[in-house]
Design an enzyme around this catalytic site. Structure first.
Site, PDB file in Angstrom:
ATOM      1  CB  THR A  19      45.187  48.352  45.065  1.00  0.00           C
ATOM      2  OG1 THR A  19      44.979  46.962  45.229  1.00  0.00           O
ATOM      3  CG2 THR A  19      45.515  48.425  43.644  1.00  0.00           C
ATOM      4  N   GLY A  20      44.498  49.376  47.841  1.00  0.00           N
ATOM      5  CA  GLY A  20      44.159  49.319  49.277  1.00  0.00           C
ATOM      6  C   GLY A  20      45.163  49.407  50.266  1.00  0.00           C
ATOM      7  CB  ALA A  21      48.191  51.323  50.128  1.00  0.00           C
ATOM      8  N   GLY A  24      45.925  47.660  56.781  1.00  0.00           N
ATOM      9  CA  GLY A  24      46.082  46.289  56.699  1.00  0.00           C
ATOM     10  C   GLY A  24      47.450  45.895  55.784  1.00  0.00           C
ATOM     11  CE1 TYR A 171      37.223  37.849  50.253  1.00  0.00           C
ATOM     12  CE2 TYR A 171      37.605  35.678  51.156  1.00  0.00           C
ATOM     13  CZ  TYR A 171      38.072  36.776  50.934  1.00  0.00           C
ATOM     14  OH  TYR A 171      39.391  37.199  51.376  1.00  0.00           O
TER      15      TYR A 171
END
Length: 312
Positions: A19-21, A24, A171
């Site tokens: 995920t989030g690939a 970063g 967070y």
């Protein structure tokens, strides 16, 4: 001896979802896995960025749209993945937000809790039938050094809090939730006799886009100084997650982070964690709350099979 990407075993015949690939740490993780032969699914909120990232990753990289801030999108992404593959060997829960511009997710959750934890909780549960009986399968959840700043896990009252999008506390609690989820997931997998394991990792300090734009004003000079002195590039910061995903010597339930300088940078080794992250009763309460909020229910401990039920 320092562990490096050269130590990543051959991944041919394996399928990974990260995920989030699109950038970063996620992009670096996907690149290494693909370079070692894995089929990699890049789960990205922005499909165009995901397609560009897939071109950089190369190999058998493909894209699926995933917005962790929308439970409907999470369910749609899981359905698409189940339609493409009949097994997953690796699920890397890497995506996250830090101080986003929006106050709530599409489901009305405080965004750190909703994206960083609840979205991944739901996605993992919905994809678990593809993982649980696969020998060597792993779920890796990326936490943060910031988890140590949280005295407690998110509670029901935090789920829809207003103003948490600029809160260091919110967070930190979300990253504590990531670590608690990884450990509770492993315990439940082990109790059910599943072949898959769950591991956590944190990247230390990394120069990624999460630090830009939205940080509270008081934090900006502090974070800028820390990044200049202590942060490492995404390729280095991805090493703990990569080792957690691919090193068979890393045990289920483990937690990896950088080796040096207060775990801010360096090679991937076992990491320290807070007392709160080891609170078993708090982990169970968080698990039950997460099931209630997402509608994705995991089977109870000791059940004959550990699987996610359909969402309510």
């Amino acid at each position: 001896m320092v562990w490096s990407t050269a130590d990543v075993p051959d991944q041919r015949g394996r399928t990974a979802l990260v995920t989030g690939a699109s950038g970063g740490l996620g992009l670096e993780t996907a690149r290494v896995l693909a370079r070692r032969g894995a089929r990699v699914i890049l789960a990205c909120r922005d499909v165009e960025r995901g397609i560009a990232a897939a071109a950089r990753v190369g190999g058998m990289a493909e894209v699926v749209r995933l917005d962790l801030g929308s439970l409907a999108s999470v369910r749609q992404a899981a359905e698409r993945v189940r339609g493409r593959v009949d097994r997953l060997d690796l699920l890397v829960n890497n995506a996250g937000v830090m101080f986003p511009a929006y106050r709530h997710t599409r489901d009305g959750f405080e965004p750190h809790f909703g994206v960083n934890h609840l979205g991944h909780f739901a996605l993992t549960g919905l994809l678990l039938p593809l993982l649980r009986d696969v020998p060597g399968a792993r779920v890796v959840t990326v936490s943060s050094l910031a988890h140590r700043l949280a005295a407690r896990a998110p509670r029901a009252g935090d789920a829809h809090a207003d103003g948490g999008h600029r809160s260091v506390a919110a967070y930190s609690r979300s990253k504590l939730a990531n670590l608690m989820f990884a450990r509770e997931l492993h315990r439940r997998l082990a109790d059910s006799g599943a072949a898959a394991v769950s591991v956590a990792a944190h990247p230390g300090l990394s120069r990624t886009g999460l630090w830009h734009a939205g940080a509270p004003v008081w934090l900006r000079p502090v974070s800028a100084g820390a990044l200049r002195r202590l942060a490492q590039d995404p390729a280095e910061a991805a090493l703990p997650a990569l080792r957690a995903a691919t090193d068979p010597l890393v045990p289920g339930g483990g937690h990896l982070g950088p080796a040096g300088l207060s775990e801010c940078r360096g090679g991937a080794v076992p990491a320290r964690s807070s007392r709160a992250s080891r609170d078993e009763l708090a982990r169970i309460r968080l698990w039950e709350l997460s099931q209630d909020l997402t509608g994705v229910r995991y089977a109870r401990r000791g059940a004959e099979r550990f699987a996610a039920g359909t969402a309510r």
